[in-house]
Structure formats: C-alpha cells, structure tokens
Write a protein that holds these residues in place. Structure first.
Motif, PDB file in Angstrom:
ATOM      1  N   GLY A 103     -39.133  41.196 -10.953  1.00 22.75           N
ATOM      2  CA  GLY A 103     -39.943  42.645 -11.711  1.00 22.75           C
ATOM      3  C   GLY A 103     -40.438  43.975 -10.681  1.00 22.75           C
ATOM      4  O   GLY A 103     -40.301  45.087 -10.872  1.00 22.75           O
ATOM      5  N   MET A 104     -41.406  43.754  -9.521  1.00 23.16           N
ATOM      6  CA  MET A 104     -41.737  44.581  -8.677  1.00 23.16           C
ATOM      7  C   MET A 104     -40.212  45.418  -7.849  1.00 23.16           C
ATOM      8  O   MET A 104     -40.493  46.709  -7.784  1.00 23.16           O
ATOM      9  N   THR A 105     -38.987  44.617  -7.551  1.00 23.60           N
ATOM     10  CA  THR A 105     -37.784  45.485  -7.640  1.00 23.60           C
ATOM     11  C   THR A 105     -37.289  45.848  -8.656  1.00 23.60           C
ATOM     12  O   THR A 105     -36.606  47.225  -8.062  1.00 23.60           O
ATOM     13  N   ILE A 106     -37.731  46.088  -9.825  1.00 22.34           N
ATOM     14  CA  ILE A 106     -37.012  46.845 -10.847  1.00 22.34           C
ATOM     15  C   ILE A 106     -38.184  48.443 -11.144  1.00 22.34           C
ATOM     16  O   ILE A 106     -37.348  49.268 -11.678  1.00 22.34           O
ATOM     17  N   PHE A 107     -39.446  47.685 -11.097  1.00 20.97           N
ATOM     18  CA  PHE A 107     -40.459  48.788 -10.743  1.00 20.97           C
ATOM     19  C   PHE A 107     -39.849  49.729  -9.720  1.00 20.97           C
ATOM     20  O   PHE A 107     -39.805  50.866  -9.808  1.00 20.97           O
ATOM     21  N   GLN A 108     -39.716  48.770  -8.678  1.00 22.55           N
ATOM     22  CA  GLN A 108     -39.074  50.024  -7.258  1.00 22.55           C
ATOM     23  C   GLN A 108     -37.347  50.607  -7.774  1.00 22.55           C
ATOM     24  O   GLN A 108     -37.812  52.392  -7.785  1.00 22.55           O
ATOM     25  N   THR A 109     -36.805  49.756  -8.380  1.00 23.17           N
ATOM     26  CA  THR A 109     -35.418  50.760  -8.962  1.00 23.17           C
ATOM     27  C   THR A 109     -35.763  51.757  -9.931  1.00 23.17           C
ATOM     28  O   THR A 109     -35.119  53.173  -9.320  1.00 23.17           O
ATOM     29  N   ALA A 110     -36.463  51.660 -10.852  1.00 21.98           N
ATOM     30  CA  ALA A 110     -36.795  52.680 -11.828  1.00 21.98           C
ATOM     31  C   ALA A 110     -37.295  54.336 -10.772  1.00 21.98           C
ATOM     32  O   ALA A 110     -36.828  55.256 -11.537  1.00 21.98           O
ATOM     33  N   ILE A 111     -38.221  54.068 -10.066  1.00 18.60           N
ATOM     34  CA  ILE A 111     -39.117  54.526  -8.901  1.00 18.60           C
ATOM     35  C   ILE A 111     -37.692  55.844  -7.880  1.00 18.60           C
ATOM     36  O   ILE A 111     -36.981  56.776  -8.288  1.00 18.60           O
ATOM     37  N   TYR A 112     -36.782  54.810  -8.002  1.00 18.07           N
ATOM     38  CA  TYR A 112     -35.354  55.491  -7.724  1.00 18.07           C
ATOM     39  C   TYR A 112     -34.361  56.468  -8.021  1.00 18.07           C
ATOM     40  O   TYR A 112     -34.094  57.394  -7.584  1.00 18.07           O
ATOM     41  N   LEU A 113     -34.542  55.528  -9.752  1.00 18.74           N
ATOM     42  CA  LEU A 113     -34.031  56.335 -10.373  1.00 18.74           C
ATOM     43  C   LEU A 113     -34.287  57.304 -10.952  1.00 18.74           C
ATOM     44  O   LEU A 113     -33.519  58.913 -10.789  1.00 18.74           O
ATOM     45  N   PHE A 114     -35.066  57.398 -10.648  1.00 18.58           N
ATOM     46  CA  PHE A 114     -36.756  58.920 -11.029  1.00 18.58           C
ATOM     47  C   PHE A 114     -35.620  60.093 -10.309  1.00 18.58           C
ATOM     48  O   PHE A 114     -35.501  61.752 -10.821  1.00 18.58           O
ATOM     49  N   PHE A 115     -35.744  59.937  -9.170  1.00 15.34           N
ATOM     50  CA  PHE A 115     -35.431  60.838  -7.575  1.00 15.34           C
ATOM     51  C   PHE A 115     -34.292  61.147  -8.212  1.00 15.34           C
ATOM     52  O   PHE A 115     -34.032  62.019  -8.299  1.00 15.34           O
ATOM     53  N   ILE A 116     -33.130  60.122  -8.437  1.00 14.11           N
ATOM     54  CA  ILE A 116     -31.994  60.522  -8.719  1.00 14.11           C
ATOM     55  C   ILE A 116     -31.875  61.671 -10.142  1.00 14.11           C
ATOM     56  O   ILE A 116     -30.718  62.769  -9.777  1.00 14.11           O
ATOM     57  N   GLN A 117     -32.706  61.649 -10.851  1.00 10.32           N
ATOM     58  CA  GLN A 117     -32.032  62.474 -12.238  1.00 10.32           C
ATOM     59  C   GLN A 117     -33.057  63.662 -11.984  1.00 10.32           C
ATOM     60  O   GLN A 117     -32.324  64.076 -12.727  1.00 10.32           O
ATOM     61  N   GLY A 118     -34.225  63.539 -11.280  1.00 11.10           N
ATOM     62  CA  GLY A 118     -34.230  64.752 -10.284  1.00 11.10           C
ATOM     63  C   GLY A 118     -33.835  65.460  -9.811  1.00 11.10           C
ATOM     64  O   GLY A 118     -33.815  67.450 -10.007  1.00 11.10           O
ATOM     65  N   ALA A 119     -32.870  65.060  -8.805  1.00 19.91           N
ATOM     66  CA  ALA A 119     -31.420  66.017  -8.315  1.00 19.91           C
ATOM     67  C   ALA A 119     -30.066  66.423  -9.045  1.00 19.91           C
ATOM     68  O   ALA A 119     -29.064  66.631  -9.103  1.00 19.91           O
ATOM     69  N   LYS A 120     -30.498  66.066 -10.545  1.00 13.24           N
ATOM     70  CA  LYS A 120     -29.260  66.385 -11.321  1.00 13.24           C
ATOM     71  C   LYS A 120     -28.546  68.106 -11.209  1.00 13.24           C
ATOM     72  O   LYS A 120     -30.139  68.729 -11.453  1.00 13.24           O
ATOM     73  N   LYS A 121     -27.556  68.556 -10.938  1.00  8.88           N
ATOM     74  CA  LYS A 121     -27.720  69.297 -11.048  1.00  8.88           C
ATOM     75  C   LYS A 121     -26.112  69.812 -11.629  1.00  8.88           C
ATOM     76  O   LYS A 121     -25.092  68.554 -11.214  1.00  8.88           O
ATOM     77  N   THR A 122     -25.851  70.273 -12.151  1.00 11.52           N
ATOM     78  CA  THR A 122     -24.157  70.323 -13.659  1.00 11.52           C
ATOM     79  C   THR A 122     -23.520  71.507 -12.910  1.00 11.52           C
ATOM     80  O   THR A 122     -24.326  72.343 -12.265  1.00 11.52           O
ATOM     81  N   GLY A 123     -22.256  70.841 -12.533  1.00 14.95           N
ATOM     82  CA  GLY A 123     -21.042  71.766 -12.144  1.00 14.95           C
ATOM     83  C   GLY A 123     -21.193  72.253 -10.570  1.00 14.95           C
ATOM     84  O   GLY A 123     -20.634  73.335  -9.628  1.00 14.95           O
ATOM     85  N   ALA A 124     -21.861  70.744  -9.943  1.00 13.04           N
ATOM     86  CA  ALA A 124     -22.467  71.380  -8.164  1.00 13.04           C
ATOM     87  C   ALA A 124     -21.726  70.868  -7.568  1.00 13.04           C
ATOM     88  O   ALA A 124     -21.280  69.267  -8.221  1.00 13.04           O
TER      89      ALA A 124
END
Lengths: 519, 125
Positions: B38-59
């Motif tokens: 469960g802890m690993t899933i929780f941490q992964t969700a935070i990593y994904l939050f950073f990744i989606q925030g950095a999303k930029k189309t066409g860059a």
C-alpha cells in the motif's frame, strides 16, 4: 562565499561513511571517527552562530556554484544557526554517552549504530539549513530512515514499533511531497526566498492553500502533532537508551521548526492571520496535544513511556507558539525547542544510566535510587524542575514567553492549557522524585543491588548501611561510568545555562527572525 | 456533461484513486507486507502527480537544438522528472528499510500478521 553552511552537514555525512568503513575493521575507531565528525560539525555550528551574530545577515552557499533559484542553496540564517547549534550539541553529548550504554543494551551492533546516528544528524542539520523545499524533503527522509533504523535496534518489540513509525512517517513524507508538487506547479520555483517573493500574488490560489495544508499535515505527522502522535510512545519506549536520547530531543523538534520556517520564510504573511484558519488549527490541535500528553504521562508506570507521552505534550508547545501568530508567542515556541531538547535529552540519558546500573525501567521500582546515584539524580531533579517550569531553569522562560503570547493574542483558553499542563507535569515528575528519594525497602531492586555489592566487599552480613549500597561500594561503582555520567551533568548544567542566558539567545537569534510575524 | 468532467480531469481522478488505495492498504490491511505494498502504491501516485504536472503537448526533449531556438514552449521542463527520480530513490530506500524490518519481525514472531504479533507481545509482557 563562506563554506560554513555546507560544512556543518558535510562533516557529519563524510564521517558517517568513514565511521562505517573504520568500524567494520575495528569497532573502537568507528566511535572515535563519529565523535570527531560531530565535534567538527559542532565547532562549525558555533562558528556559524558567531558569523550570523557578527554580520547580522544570513550566510548563503550555492551548491555546485549554481546560483539560486536554479541551483540549491544552503542558508544559515539566525534560526538555522540556532537549530544547528542545538542539534550538534545534543549530538556530541549523546555520542560521548553512547558506547557504554550501547554495549550493554545492543551488544555487537554499535558498528552500525554510529553511522546511523550521524546520518540522522546529517538529515536534521540539512533540514535546518536548506533553502530549497524539495531538498528539505530529501533531508527529512534521510533523517527519518536513519531514525527508523536506530529505533528498530532496541527491545523485542522495537522492530514492530519502528515499522509502524515507518508507515506513518512515509505517509507524512508523501503528504509533504504532494505539497511541494502543488507549490511548484503554481509558483514555478522550489527556492524558499524565490517562493516568498512570488507567493503573495497567489494568496487566493487554492492550489497554494492546499499545498500549505498538505505540508502541515505531512510535517505534523513527523512532529507528532496531536492527533497524529500515536506512533511516538511505542517507538521511544522500545528504543535503545542512547538512540532515544538522540531522537527524542531532536526529531520532532526539527519537524516543528520546519513548519515554523514555512510560515516565517515561505508562505505570505497573510497565511499567519485569521483569514486562513491554518495556523490557529495548529494551535488548537497543539492545545489538545499538550493536555493529552500530560494526562497520559501521569498514567504511565514505565519511566521511558512517561517521557514519551510527555514529549507529545511538550512538542505541542512549539505548535502552540506558532498558533498564537504573534512574535512573543513564536519566540516562546522556538525557545522551547532548545529547552525541551536539553531537558528531554537529559531525562532519556538518565533513564539509560538507571537501566545500565540497575536494569530498572519501572517508576515503582526506583525507590532508593537517590542514595545509589546521587549525581545522576541531582541532574534528574534539575531537569524535572525545568520540565515543570520553575525559575531559573530553562523551562520557565519558554513558558513565560508563551504565556505573554497568549495574553497578547487574548486567548484565555490557551493560557489555561499552559497552566494546567504545568500542574500535570508537576504531578508526574514529583511522583517520580518522591519515589527516587524514598528509603529502599526490603525486596526492592535497589536494596538487592546494594547488598550484593556491599557483602562482596566487606565479607560480613548485610548491615543497614550495606543494604543502601553505602558500605564497601565506591562512588564510581554506584554511579554510572564517567562517560555516561559526564554527559548527563553537562546537560543538567546546560539546562541552567540556557535559563540564565535566555535573554541573550532571544535577542541575538530569535527576536529578529520572528519580528515580521503577525505584524 | 459528465464525460467532459471526466475527460478533463481523468489523470487527477486516477491519481486520487491510487492515493486512496495506497492509504487504505497501509491503514486497513492486517498483513504487514500488504501495508508495504500500500505504501508503494501511495508513493507511486505522488510520482505520477509530478509527471502529469510536467506534461507539455508538442514539446521536445530538454536538449538545445538550433531548429527550435530558445522558446521555452518548445522544450519539456526536465525538473519535475528529476525530482521524481530523486523521490524514487528515497522511496526505494524506505521500502528497503521496511522490508528489512519485516525480516527481523518475521524472525522474532514467526508471522507478519498484525493481530497475531500483538497477541504475542501481550503474552510476553
């Protein structure tokens, strides 16, 4: 560019690695290198305090020569200098104390304990010095991981307590990291000074407000803010005495300091006022924690468990000071970081000495210890008086500033909480003091120890004197060894010194840092 | 209407769901190893939050190219990814310590079930 800010954590980090390598070859050298590293770091901290007092402005160090906000910077301001001074002082004292205690309680594992202690101190000094909110997360977890390892080396139940702490601690770290993400995506920077410049334009931004909430919850778990404290009593009770003596005074304080730092140096000043109920929520939770911790401490039979619950109550004073959102109250909260670190460190080390000499951990068995270990118990009385808040010990002055803060905030509930908890603290410490200075009765552990040692030396039947441990046994045999007694006496003296010097500390390091709080 | 709501926010909803699953696993599961999962899933969700925030189309990748010039829209922001890499390292260290604690616990108590461990601790106390 002064190198002092980076030298403080670096000398700890490097000596941690060296201590492990040397310790694997010969355990004695592991301890010597650790002690050397911490002492060096302590001297750098003193130099840092001196430089900050002389120049009246923070020392900044850009890591890798990348200027901020692109690079990470370390900022040794007056608060940072104050915190690193506390952390490294406790570090030196505990490392002098540790070898005999560890050899008795966790034999064979000292080699790995010293590097973990240094890593813990590295993380804590890093949190106090860094000027980058993500870097703070990394140092927070370095300290936390080292702390889990140290706490797990204790009694049979210690790994379970440490595992539960790990779960809740990584949850707290995760919440803090989410807060970092929210702040970065709304303000576009991780540098604290840069954030402080940009955030006032984003006061209404809901992402920034949620970031603040996430960070408070995350750091609140790490500082054991009521009701997120439940990991603490088990973890501290089962830990080795030297590890508890290092972790209990520092770990929760530094997390509390990080919260204060965020409200002083990162979030816009309006976050401190009543417009957002963030700070006052922390204050009310702290008020609850003070009462809860004090009441639970009165109910405990185990000495270490009593101290652990007392820690839950005492750390909340820092939160209460923040909750007042006025300079006087915050000075009280910050001053309590120093005072409580000294008091609780001293008390945990005394617990370790009692356990070393007699094996006692229950308060009910402590009858007669005052005769057996007079110097240790003198330090205990000083620390206990300071916990209650009796002048001229250090504990009085932080409570004095806190009470002035409640008057200024006009919050009579919190005023009552401070007075009531002082009375409760008096109840649980006077109970212990009374037990210690009572005559030991037949069948008490202390009387047994005295008789055994006395009979062995004199070779005659136990006389009343011998029963008290007075006949035959020399002073050194009854007290804990000097390497354990001396740190306790130094801490006891420091409690008095911090009380007498409180005006200098407040004016020199704290007053300037909190001057702009709450206006 | 509802589809618009989900299409616009599905990364956030997905991440929020992962966070909740992770916290549920850490708090409610009785087995210590499942708590670590469960802890690993929780941490992964935070990593994904950073990744989606950095999303930029066409860059493009964040390496300077003459064709794209110095326009900031033309390149990805590498910082969130670097933060995630660091956070993953921290997460691995925490998981490592957690699993080594579980090893010690299993050797001492012969089980990883929370209720049975507490029972044994009560008996010995």
């Amino acid at each position: 560019m002064s190198h002092i800010p980076v030298l403080i954590p670096l000398s700890l980090l490097v000596s941690s690695l060296l201590a492990l390598l040397a310790g694997l070859r010969s355990p004695g050298w592991g301890h010597k290198i650790s002690l050397g590293g911490v002492s060096a770091s302590f001297l750098f901290s003193l130099a840092g305090i001196r430089a900050v007092l002389r120049d009246g402005m923070p020392l900044r160090y850009a890591l890798g020569n990348w200027p901020p906000p692109v690079g990470i910077e370390f900022v040794l301001d007056s608060l940072g200098a104050y915190m690193t001074g506390i952390i490294t002082f406790i570090g030196v004292v505990v490392l002098v104390y540790a070898p005999r205690s560890l050899a008795r309680e966790t034999p064979g594992r000292e080699v790995y304990t010293y590097p973990a202690m240094l890593l813990l101190l590295t993380g804590l000094t890093g949190i106090s010095l860094t000027g980058d909110i993500f870097n703070l997360y990394v140092f927070l977890e370095i300290a936390a991981i080292a702390g889990y390892a140290l706490l797990a080396t204790g009694d049979r139940a210690a790994p379970v307590a440490a595992f539960r702490y790990l779960l809740i601690g990584s949850l707290g770290g995760g919440f803090y990291l989410l807060g970092v993400a929210f702040l970065y995506f709304s303000a576009g920077t991780l540098n604290m000074a840069d954030l402080q410049a940009r955030l006032p334009d984003l006061v209404e931004n809901r992402a920034v407000i949620s970031a603040a909430a996430f960070m408070i919850v995350g750091l609140g778990v790490k500082m054991a803010l009521f009701p997120l404290h439940f990991w603490l009593p088990d973890a501290y009770t089962n830990a080795p005495s030297a590890a508890a003596g290092l972790i209990a005074p520092l770990m929760t304080k530094v997390a509390a300091f990080a919260i204060v730092r965020f409200f002083l140096d990162v979030f816009p000043p309006s976050f401190l006022t009543e417009a957002l109920p963030l700070v006052s929520t922390v204050g009310w939770l702290s008020a609850g924690g003070i009462l809860f911790g004090s009441v639970m401490a009165v109910a405990q039979k185990d000495y270490r468990r009593m101290l652990a619950y007392s820690s839950v109550g005492q750390i909340a004073y820092v939160g209460l000071g923040l909750g007042m959102a006025n300079p006087v109250g915050m000075v009280g909260g910050l001053l309590h970081i120093l005072n409580h670190a000294l008091m609780k460190g001293c008390l945990f080390l005394i617990g370790g000495s009692i356990r070393y000499r007699t094996g006692i951990t229950q308060i009910a068995e402590m009858r007669g210890l005052g005769r057996l270990m007079p110097w240790t118990m003198a330090a205990f009385v000083v620390a206990a008086l300071a916990m209650i808040g009796i002048p001229p010990t250090a504990g009085f002055f932080s409570k004095w500033y806190l009470i002035l803060g409640t008057l200024e905030a006009g919050n009579w509930w919190w005023f009552g909480v401070i007075i009531l908890s002082s009375l409760l603290t008096a109840v649980y410490f006077f109970r212990t003091v009374e037990m210690i200075f009572r005559e030991p009765e037949e069948g008490d552990p202390v009387a047994r120890i005295g008789r055994k040692r006395g009979a062995g030396v004199t070779g005659v039947g136990p006389s009343p004197e011998v029963q008290l441990g007075l006949g035959g046994a020399t002073e050194g045999e009854r007290e804990a060894p000097l390497s354990m007694l001396l740190p306790i006496l130094v801490m006891g003296a420091a409690i008095l010194a911090a009380g007498l010097l409180n005006v200098a500390i407040v004016n020199g390091l704290l007053a300037g840092a909190v001057a702009h709080a709450g206006g | 209407m509802i589809t618009d709501f989900f299409l616009g926010r599905y990364p956030f909803l997905f991440i929020a769901l992962l966070l909740v699953i992770g916290v549920y696993g850490m708090m409610m599961k009785r087995n210590f190893l499942k708590k670590v999962i469960g802890m690993t899933i929780f941490q992964t969700a935070i990593y994904l939050f950073f990744i989606q925030g950095a999303k930029k189309t066409g860059a493009s990748i964040p390496v300077y190219s003459v064709d794209l010039g110095s326009a900031s829209d033309a390149y990805m922001n590498p910082l969130p990814h670097v933060l995630v890499l660091t956070a993953i390292v921290v997460g691995v260290a925490i998981t490592g310590v957690a699993i080594s604690l579980l090893l010690v616990i299993y050797r001492r108590f012969g089980t990883l079930d929370e209720a049975r461990i507490l029972e044994q601790m009560r008996e010995s106390a």
